[in-house]
Design an enzyme around this catalytic site. Structure first.
Site, PDB file in Angstrom:
ATOM      1  N   HIS A 306       0.939  -1.342   0.125  1.00  0.00           N
ATOM      2  CA  HIS A 306      -0.136   0.189   0.158  1.00  0.00           C
ATOM      3  C   HIS A 306       0.804   1.248   0.593  1.00  0.00           C
ATOM      4  CE1 HIS A 306      -3.407   2.805   0.911  1.00  0.00           C
ATOM      5  NE2 HIS A 306      -4.392   1.733   0.366  1.00  0.00           N
ATOM      6  N   ASP A 363      -8.301  -5.518   0.037  1.00  0.00           N
ATOM      7  CA  ASP A 363      -8.458  -5.964  -0.725  1.00  0.00           C
ATOM      8  C   ASP A 363      -7.671  -7.435  -0.636  1.00  0.00           C
ATOM      9  OD1 ASP A 363      -9.985  -3.917  -2.250  1.00  0.00           O
ATOM     10  OD2 ASP A 363      -8.003  -3.307  -3.028  1.00  0.00           O
TER      11      ASP A 363
END
Ligand code: CMC
Length: 428
Positions: A306, A363
């Site tokens: 991320h 996710d």
């Protein structure tokens, strides 16, 4: 940097710039006068060190794995709140009283239907259209149907447009799904919760009553909360940039949906489940880990890493718990969950992932849950868009209300040809 100023020495000249502090988080150097003072721009592709706005909505500490909405930790909201309450909080800044919540929920429920002509518009798509293509098209088209709420200078109209978008997204997402499988569109039923209504519009059929499974409803509600806002990510920044020109809210949210679609952003949930299915069994994990580490192979572990979190994404922790609950409730024995858990374990103990601080993101497990509930992978990003709409409209409203707001207009480092004279085609 000292005493609220930062000094920059450029070409032998010193320049001071004010330093501003937020309520929490890193200070920012206010470089708005940089060009005027020095004739230089800053260079920051990907905005890795640039704050493009002031915001009081969401705070992330990526190193500590903290996500707060209006100060409230995401795990507390996910466990104790509802999507309507979180939506109110994001839009208005405070948790609602019981009365405020009831009024807000009622208002949203009164906007769930779509103009009937939009169903005709939707039927113009190919049956195999990706739901995100349909969402981009329909949401952009809303401005043609709800033109009475597009005066962005009027706070009341901005709020009506925001409520309309939050309310209509489940209807649009469900219709996009129904269209691809050839089933009739289901009208909203406003005595159900926001999430229950969406589940019924998606999985119900007019021929029989639909019973909302409370465990699935709770899981979906939590998934919506986890995706509701995430500070100045790519799609939110897209919404802000589009909105900075004064574009109407429906057009701005359509722009956000388009941005969210990419596999590096909201499309990662679809890509993560496809990857887990491709891996298929735990024995194949080392092969994929090796590919993810290979500089010459473009493959990445989807659902890992991320831009902001250099620690466990707090949303991923909640999502893993939901995956366990939903799979148990529905009696689904999906081997991808085992692959996911084993992959997570191996990656978290691998030097490459440790050194680069790559952890599972939201996710990684969401696809496992959504697939168990019955959504095809193509719907995953559409569900993300549905939930993120409240964040987008909250950020858009905040931007329009900000007296310092200007049209977004980044500068560039130009590396093309210098000025030269045109040469006629026959002489080239
Ligand atoms: N697998 C393998 N290596 C990775 C991965 C990954 N998933 N993510 C980053 N790296 C490596 C990358 O190769 C780079 O290595 P090096 O320094 O040797 O060149 C280093 O880690 C830093 O990566 P980056 O691409 O410079 O980092 P970024 O902040 O630009 O990218 C990201 C963030 C999310 C785009 C990236 O981690 C990624 O592509 N992850 C997979 C896609 C994904 O899961 N996206 C969902 C994000 S969460 C939901 C959302 O907000 O939409």
């Amino acid at each position: 940097m000292a005493d609220g100023t930062a000094s920059l020495s450029l070409g032998g000249n010193a320049h001071d710039f004010p330093v501003r502090s937020g309520s929490v988080g890193p200070d920012v150097i206010d470089i708005r006068k940089l060009y005027a003072q020095t004739g230089a721009f800053t260079y920051d592709p990907g905005f890795t060190s640039t704050a493009a706005c002031e915001s009081a909505i969401t705070y992330i500490d990526g190193d500590a794995g903290i996500l707060l909405h209006r100060g409230y930790p995401i795990d507390q909201l996910a466990e104790k709140s509802t999507f309507m309450e979180v939506s109110y909080l994001l839009l208005n800044g405070e948790l609602p009283t019981g009365e405020e919540l009831a009024k807000f929920t009622y208002t949203i429920s009164r906007h769930t239907m779509l103009h009937e002509q939009l169903a005709t518009f939707l039927r113009g798509f190919r049956r195999d259209a990706h739901p995100m293509a349909v969402m981009c098209g329909i949401v952009g088209a809303l401005s043609a149907f709800y033109h009475d709420s597009t005066d962005i200078t009027d706070p009341k109209q901005r709020m009506i447009a925001s409520h309309r978008l939050i309310a209509k997204m489940p209807t649009i997402a469900a219709m996009a799904y129904k269209y691809t499988i050839g089933q009739p569109f289901m009208y909203p039923q406003n005595n159900l919760t926001y999430t229950g209504n969406f589940l019924r519009m998606t999985f119900g059929v007019p021929a029989e009553p639909y019973e909302v499974n409370p465990v699935v409803e709770q899981a979906m509600r939590t998934i919506f909360i986890l995706h509701a806002d995430h500070e100045q990510n790519a799609s939110t920044s897209t919404v802000r940039l589009a909105g900075s020109s004064g574009a109407n809210p429906f057009a701005c949210i359509a722009a956000g949906i388009a941005c969210l679609w990419g596999p590096a952003h909201g499309g990662a949930n679809e890509a993560a489940l496809n990857m887990l299915r491709e891996i298929g069994r735990p024995e194949r994990i080392p092969e994929f880990i090796a590919r993810a580490k290979d500089k010459d192979d473009p493959f990445r572990l989807m659902g890992f890493g991320h831009r902001v979190y250099k620690n466990y994404d707090p949303r991923a922790k909640v999502m893993q718990k939901i995956a366990e609950q939903v799979l148990k409730e529905l009696g689904v024995n999906d081997p991808v969950f085992d692959v996911a858990r084993e992959l997570e374990h191996i990656a978290l103990n691998d030097e490459y992932f440790i050194e680069k601080k790559l952890y599972p993101n939201v996710d990684f497990y969401s696809g496992v849950v959504l697939s168990a509930i019955g959504f095809p992978t193509s719907m995953f990003t559409a569900l993300f868009a549905l939930a993120r709409t409240v964040g987008w409209v909250a950020q858009w409203n905040e931007m329009i209300s900000d007296p310092e707001q200007k049209i977004g207009r980044p500068r560039q480092l130009y590396t093309g040809a210098n000025q030269r004279d045109y040469v006629a085609v026959g002489e080239r």
